[in-house]
Scaffold this motif. Structure first.
Motif, short mmCIF file in Angstrom:
data_model
loop_
_atom_site.label_atom_id
_atom_site.label_comp_id
_atom_site.label_asym_id
_atom_site.label_seq_id
_atom_site.Cartn_x
_atom_site.Cartn_y
_atom_site.Cartn_z
N THR A 1 9.24 2.17 -1.58
CA THR A 1 9.88 2.56 -2.89
C THR A 1 9.83 3.99 -3.06
OG1 THR A 1 7.70 2.26 -3.74
CG2 THR A 1 8.62 0.18 -3.52
N ARG A 2 10.34 4.30 -4.29
CA ARG A 2 10.37 5.97 -4.61
C ARG A 2 8.97 6.42 -4.59
NH1 ARG A 2 14.01 4.97 -9.67
NH2 ARG A 2 14.93 3.42 -8.41
N ASP A 3 8.16 5.64 -5.20
CA ASP A 3 6.86 6.38 -5.16
C ASP A 3 5.97 6.23 -4.04
OD1 ASP A 3 6.52 3.79 -5.50
OD2 ASP A 3 5.22 3.76 -7.17
N GLY A 4 6.69 5.90 -2.63
CA GLY A 4 6.08 5.63 -1.30
C GLY A 4 5.16 4.49 -1.20
N LYS A 5 5.57 3.30 -1.74
CA LYS A 5 4.88 1.99 -1.48
C LYS A 5 5.57 1.22 -0.47
CE LYS A 5 4.93 -1.08 -4.55
NZ LYS A 5 4.90 -1.81 -5.89
N LEU A 6 4.72 0.74 0.60
CA LEU A 6 5.54 -0.13 1.50
C LEU A 6 5.92 -1.30 1.03
CD1 LEU A 6 3.15 0.93 4.18
CD2 LEU A 6 5.57 1.04 4.52
N SER A 7 7.47 -1.67 0.92
CA SER A 7 8.18 -2.86 0.54
C SER A 7 8.26 -3.91 1.39
CB SER A 7 9.37 -2.38 -0.18
OG SER A 7 9.91 -3.58 -0.54
N ARG A 8 8.85 -3.27 2.56
CA ARG A 8 9.20 -4.38 3.90
C ARG A 8 9.10 -3.69 5.17
NH1 ARG A 8 14.70 -8.02 3.70
NH2 ARG A 8 14.38 -9.31 5.58
N TYR A 9 8.97 -4.39 6.01
CA TYR A 9 9.03 -4.02 7.41
C TYR A 9 10.09 -4.99 8.04
CZ TYR A 9 4.38 -1.92 7.31
OH TYR A 9 3.61 -1.16 7.11
N LEU A 10 10.97 -4.37 8.63
CA LEU A 10 12.35 -5.19 9.40
C LEU A 10 12.36 -4.76 10.80
CD1 LEU A 10 14.84 -6.55 8.33
CD2 LEU A 10 16.19 -4.45 8.47
N TYR A 11 12.35 -5.97 11.38
CA TYR A 11 12.17 -5.99 12.98
C TYR A 11 13.62 -6.27 13.66
CZ TYR A 11 7.18 -5.90 11.87
OH TYR A 11 5.99 -5.66 11.54
N PRO A 12 14.25 -5.15 13.79
CA PRO A 12 15.44 -5.59 14.59
C PRO A 12 15.38 -6.30 15.63
CG PRO A 12 15.17 -3.19 14.09
CD PRO A 12 13.70 -3.78 14.01
N LYS B 1 0.79 -1.26 -0.09
CA LYS B 1 -0.10 0.03 -0.05
C LYS B 1 0.86 1.27 0.06
CE LYS B 1 -3.87 -2.45 2.31
NZ LYS B 1 -4.80 -2.23 3.38
N TYR B 2 0.32 2.15 -0.43
CA TYR B 2 0.88 3.73 -0.51
C TYR B 2 0.77 4.31 0.48
CZ TYR B 2 2.01 2.43 -5.50
OH TYR B 2 2.48 1.33 -6.32
N ILE B 3 1.87 5.18 1.19
CA ILE B 3 1.43 6.30 2.10
C ILE B 3 1.26 7.66 1.62
CG2 ILE B 3 3.01 5.04 3.82
CD1 ILE B 3 5.06 7.29 3.15
N PRO B 4 0.47 8.57 2.09
CA PRO B 4 0.24 9.83 1.41
C PRO B 4 1.28 10.60 1.35
CG PRO B 4 -0.74 9.90 3.79
CD PRO B 4 -0.26 8.28 3.30
N LEU B 5 1.86 11.21 0.30
CA LEU B 5 2.97 11.69 -0.01
C LEU B 5 2.62 13.39 0.06
CD1 LEU B 5 4.97 9.54 -2.53
CD2 LEU B 5 5.07 9.60 -0.06
N ASN B 6 1.39 13.93 -0.07
CA ASN B 6 1.03 15.30 0.03
C ASN B 6 1.17 15.81 1.35
OD1 ASN B 6 -1.15 13.87 0.82
ND2 ASN B 6 -2.49 14.97 -0.33
N VAL B 7 1.43 15.02 2.25
CA VAL B 7 1.49 15.46 3.82
C VAL B 7 2.66 16.24 3.99
CG1 VAL B 7 1.48 14.76 5.97
CG2 VAL B 7 0.59 13.44 4.34
N LYS B 8 2.58 17.50 4.79
CA LYS B 8 3.59 18.36 5.14
C LYS B 8 4.18 18.32 6.48
CE LYS B 8 1.73 22.25 2.13
NZ LYS B 8 1.30 23.42 2.18
N PHE B 9 5.55 18.22 6.58
CA PHE B 9 6.19 18.45 7.77
C PHE B 9 7.54 19.48 8.09
CE2 PHE B 9 4.71 13.72 7.24
CZ PHE B 9 4.03 13.67 8.41
N VAL B 10 8.00 19.38 8.99
CA VAL B 10 8.88 20.33 9.17
C VAL B 10 10.26 19.63 9.37
CG1 VAL B 10 10.07 22.29 10.44
CG2 VAL B 10 7.50 22.05 10.20
N ASN B 11 11.55 19.86 8.79
CA ASN B 11 12.67 19.29 8.88
C ASN B 11 13.39 19.84 10.13
OD1 ASN B 11 13.95 21.52 7.61
ND2 ASN B 11 14.36 20.75 5.86
N SER B 12 14.70 19.46 10.28
CA SER B 12 15.54 20.01 11.60
C SER B 12 16.13 21.32 11.27
CB SER B 12 16.62 18.78 11.59
OG SER B 12 17.50 18.82 10.54
#
Length: 264
Positions: free
Chosen positions: A175-186, A39-50
């Motif tokens: 992925t580069r278009d925001g699709k969830l490819s894998r979850y890694l559980y350390p 599935k894809y995450i929404p990429l039109n969401v705004k955040f603030v960087n450091s």
């Protein structure tokens, strides 16, 4: 349907029962990661960087995959060890941040500021031996609503408890278009912190680059270890493991008896 086939499906159902309640990282505190692979995450969401600059998430998803994690910068528990291990695996990996992938961490605490994010970024980047561009690892903050949008899209569930948060953790590869490819559980040990294998990290980045969807194989960690909100750490859940082992043994005995009956 033959009797042995019926027993086979009964045994199979019994064997997977103990894992069903925890297939998405569920624990007794209701804190879990409900995987949203493909599935894809929404990429039109705004955040603030450091740096205090407002960015649109899609600006970080252009020509390379993203390694993503939820944290909060003043977390007294597992967040800093996770980011420390990410820095360590960057040191060990032959892939280069900013060239092969970008790292993005997002604070789940809407009250944290870019100043707090900048301090944490300086601390973590100082652990990296390689020379990397500052924008190859982004430390983001944002509003509650926007944080919630990404949390819901990735299936990451957490809960505020006073000034802190109860949460589990995962490194997500998109992925580069925001699709969830894998979850890694350390893997986590209280004495030594998290452990991410450079080989697993590299494969996850490569799969995300190719757009592959990879089911999780480290789910046993979520089953054997539950998050302890009091100690802000993972604890070995012996009751769950013992219960699963008992059911597994019973299932195998039933299967053996059925096969013996068939042979006689």
């Amino acid at each position: 349907m033959k009797l042995n086939s019926i027993f086979f499906y009964i045994v199979l159902s019994i064997l997977i029962m103990p894992f069903q309640s925890n297939i998405n990282g569920y624990d007794k505190n209701g804190i879990n990661i409900d995987e949203q692979l493909g599935k894809y995450i929404p990429l039109n969401v705004k955040f603030v960087n450091s740096m205090g600059k407002e960015i649109v998430l899609k600006d970080l998803f252009n020509d390379k995959p993203v390694v993503f994690a939820f944290v909060y910068y003043k977390c007294p528990g597992i967040c800093t060890p996770l980011m420390t291990e990410l820095a360590e695996v960057i040191n060990k990996s032959t892939l280069e941040p900013g060239i092969d992938y970008r790292v993005v961490v997002l604070s789940m605490d809407e009250r944290e500021t870019p100043k707090i994010a900048a301090a944490k970024k300086k601390e973590i980047l100082n652990l990296i031996d390689k020379k990397i561009a500052p924008d190859s690892w982004e430390f983001l903050t944002g509003s509650y609503n926007n944080i919630k949008k990404i949390a819901d899209a990735t299936g990451f569930h957490f809960k505020r408890e006073g000034t802190q948060f109860i949460h589990t953790t995962s490194v997500m590869f998109l992925t580069r278009d925001g699709k969830l490819s894998r979850y890694l559980y350390p893997r986590y040990r209280k004495s030594s912190g998290f452990s991410i294998l450079p080989f697993s990290f590299k494969l996850a980045v490569i799969d995300a680059t190719k757009g592959n969807i990879i089911p999780s194989v480290g789910k046993l960690l979520a089953f054997c270890f539950s998050y302890d909100p009091q100690g802000r750490t993972y604890v070995f859940d012996i009751l769950k493991v013992a219960g699963a082992s008992t059911i597994l043994t019973v299932g195998l005995v039933i299967l053996i008896l059925v096969r013996k009956k068939k042979s006689t």
